[in-house]
Design a protein around this motif. Structure first.
Motif, PDB file in Angstrom:
ATOM      1  N   GLU A   3       7.552   9.210  -3.095  1.00  0.00           N
ATOM      2  CA  GLU A   3       6.705   7.929  -2.589  1.00  0.00           C
ATOM      3  C   GLU A   3       6.757   7.553  -1.541  1.00  0.00           C
ATOM      4  OE1 GLU A   3       7.051   5.572  -7.066  1.00  0.00           O
ATOM      5  OE2 GLU A   3       8.251   4.941  -5.535  1.00  0.00           O
ATOM      6  N   TYR A   4       5.602   7.264  -0.698  1.00  0.00           N
ATOM      7  CA  TYR A   4       5.596   6.406   0.508  1.00  0.00           C
ATOM      8  C   TYR A   4       4.963   5.144   0.366  1.00  0.00           C
ATOM      9  CZ  TYR A   4       3.960   5.119   5.076  1.00  0.00           C
ATOM     10  OH  TYR A   4       3.772   4.395   6.181  1.00  0.00           O
ATOM     11  N   LEU A   5       5.578   4.144   0.874  1.00  0.00           N
ATOM     12  CA  LEU A   5       5.203   2.638   0.936  1.00  0.00           C
ATOM     13  C   LEU A   5       5.340   2.131   2.135  1.00  0.00           C
ATOM     14  CD1 LEU A   5       7.500   1.625  -2.033  1.00  0.00           C
ATOM     15  CD2 LEU A   5       5.009   2.143  -2.260  1.00  0.00           C
ATOM     16  N   TYR A   6       4.055   1.274   2.335  1.00  0.00           N
ATOM     17  CA  TYR A   6       4.021   0.536   3.683  1.00  0.00           C
ATOM     18  C   TYR A   6       3.792  -0.842   3.267  1.00  0.00           C
ATOM     19  CZ  TYR A   6       2.206  -1.884   7.622  1.00  0.00           C
ATOM     20  OH  TYR A   6       1.909  -2.829   8.677  1.00  0.00           O
ATOM     21  N   TYR A   7       4.728  -1.896   3.667  1.00  0.00           N
ATOM     22  CA  TYR A   7       4.484  -3.273   3.346  1.00  0.00           C
ATOM     23  C   TYR A   7       4.265  -4.081   4.636  1.00  0.00           C
ATOM     24  CZ  TYR A   7       9.296  -3.507   4.472  1.00  0.00           C
ATOM     25  OH  TYR A   7      10.685  -3.548   5.109  1.00  0.00           O
ATOM     26  N   ASP A   8       3.575  -5.210   4.485  1.00  0.00           N
ATOM     27  CA  ASP A   8       3.576  -5.993   5.429  1.00  0.00           C
ATOM     28  C   ASP A   8       3.347  -7.497   4.924  1.00  0.00           C
ATOM     29  OD1 ASP A   8       2.771  -7.551   7.989  1.00  0.00           O
ATOM     30  OD2 ASP A   8       0.746  -6.340   8.256  1.00  0.00           O
ATOM     31  N   LEU A   9       4.475  -8.093   5.350  1.00  0.00           N
ATOM     32  CA  LEU A   9       4.687  -9.642   4.796  1.00  0.00           C
ATOM     33  C   LEU A   9       3.994 -11.008   5.706  1.00  0.00           C
ATOM     34  CD1 LEU A   9       8.149  -9.147   3.148  1.00  0.00           C
ATOM     35  CD2 LEU A   9       5.678  -8.924   2.120  1.00  0.00           C
ATOM     36  N   ARG A  10       3.121 -10.270   6.731  1.00  0.00           N
ATOM     37  CA  ARG A  10       2.745 -11.051   8.114  1.00  0.00           C
ATOM     38  C   ARG A  10       3.651 -11.486   8.934  1.00  0.00           C
ATOM     39  NH1 ARG A  10      -1.842 -15.036   5.413  1.00  0.00           N
ATOM     40  NH2 ARG A  10      -2.503 -13.461   3.939  1.00  0.00           N
ATOM     41  N   HIS A  11       2.979 -11.802   9.950  1.00  0.00           N
ATOM     42  CA  HIS A  11       4.241 -12.218  11.248  1.00  0.00           C
ATOM     43  C   HIS A  11       4.156 -13.750  11.158  1.00  0.00           C
ATOM     44  CE1 HIS A  11       4.104  -8.261  12.709  1.00  0.00           C
ATOM     45  NE2 HIS A  11       2.709  -8.196  12.351  1.00  0.00           N
ATOM     46  N   ASP A  12       5.500 -14.043  11.406  1.00  0.00           N
ATOM     47  CA  ASP A  12       5.786 -15.581  11.560  1.00  0.00           C
ATOM     48  C   ASP A  12       6.158 -15.884  12.841  1.00  0.00           C
ATOM     49  OD1 ASP A  12       4.966 -16.232   8.636  1.00  0.00           O
ATOM     50  OD2 ASP A  12       7.043 -15.985   8.054  1.00  0.00           O
ATOM     51  N   LYS A  13       5.542 -17.366  13.465  1.00  0.00           N
ATOM     52  CA  LYS A  13       6.272 -17.860  14.692  1.00  0.00           C
ATOM     53  C   LYS A  13       6.779 -19.176  14.295  1.00  0.00           C
ATOM     54  CE  LYS A  13       4.605 -18.731  19.174  1.00  0.00           C
ATOM     55  NZ  LYS A  13       3.164 -18.827  19.928  1.00  0.00           N
ATOM     56  N   LEU A  14       7.792 -19.364  14.898  1.00  0.00           N
ATOM     57  CA  LEU A  14       8.573 -20.799  14.456  1.00  0.00           C
ATOM     58  C   LEU A  14       8.817 -21.198  16.021  1.00  0.00           C
ATOM     59  CD1 LEU A  14      10.380 -22.630  12.670  1.00  0.00           C
ATOM     60  CD2 LEU A  14      12.135 -21.171  13.264  1.00  0.00           C
ATOM     61  N   ASN A  15       8.505 -22.546  15.992  1.00  0.00           N
ATOM     62  CA  ASN A  15       8.453 -23.072  17.379  1.00  0.00           C
ATOM     63  C   ASN A  15       9.246 -24.294  17.199  1.00  0.00           C
ATOM     64  OD1 ASN A  15       8.141 -24.578  19.588  1.00  0.00           O
ATOM     65  ND2 ASN A  15       5.851 -25.024  19.677  1.00  0.00           N
ATOM     66  N   MET A  56       0.779  -1.112   0.095  1.00  0.00           N
ATOM     67  CA  MET A  56      -0.097  -0.117  -0.047  1.00  0.00           C
ATOM     68  C   MET A  56       0.721   1.259   0.073  1.00  0.00           C
ATOM     69  SD  MET A  56      -3.104   0.985   2.765  1.00  0.00           S
ATOM     70  CE  MET A  56      -2.140   0.823   4.225  1.00  0.00           C
ATOM     71  N   GLY A  57       0.471   2.107  -0.614  1.00  0.00           N
ATOM     72  CA  GLY A  57       1.279   3.367  -0.556  1.00  0.00           C
ATOM     73  C   GLY A  57       0.723   4.554  -1.432  1.00  0.00           C
ATOM     74  N   THR A  58       1.556   5.617  -1.666  1.00  0.00           N
ATOM     75  CA  THR A  58       0.926   6.744  -2.419  1.00  0.00           C
ATOM     76  C   THR A  58       2.213   7.443  -2.831  1.00  0.00           C
ATOM     77  OG1 THR A  58      -0.487   8.842  -2.006  1.00  0.00           O
ATOM     78  CG2 THR A  58       1.076   8.214  -0.412  1.00  0.00           C
ATOM     79  N   GLY A  59       2.019   8.528  -3.773  1.00  0.00           N
ATOM     80  CA  GLY A  59       2.994   9.296  -4.376  1.00  0.00           C
ATOM     81  C   GLY A  59       2.634  10.212  -5.167  1.00  0.00           C
ATOM     82  N   ILE A  60       3.491  11.371  -5.520  1.00  0.00           N
ATOM     83  CA  ILE A  60       3.095  12.324  -6.546  1.00  0.00           C
ATOM     84  C   ILE A  60       4.274  12.514  -7.483  1.00  0.00           C
ATOM     85  CG2 ILE A  60       1.432  13.573  -4.861  1.00  0.00           C
ATOM     86  CD1 ILE A  60       3.840  15.313  -4.195  1.00  0.00           C
TER      87      ILE A  60
END
Length: 64
Positions: A18-30, A1-5
């Protein structure tokens, strides 16, 4: 997600931001066994946060 001019400065030159936000999810390793414990450990959890923000600025040159 982002925006730019992008704004034209001259006929061939423009400025952009440009401004960008990224979320690749959170992972948990046991991990079930702690290495070197001979199998007697209860293990541990590791969490990974995979998100961030980015700001980009630049100049563009248009060739005729």
């Amino acid at each position: 997600m982002g925006t730019g001019i992008e704004q034209s400065i001259t006929k061939n030159l423009s400025f952009k931001t440009e401004y960008l936000y990224y979320d690749l999810r959170h992972d948990k390793l046991n991990v079930a066994v702690i290495p070197g414990s001979g199998g007697a450990g209860t293990g541990y959890d590791s969490k990974f946060k995979n998100d961030g923000q980015m700001l980009r600025v630049g100049l563009n040159w248009k060739f005729d």
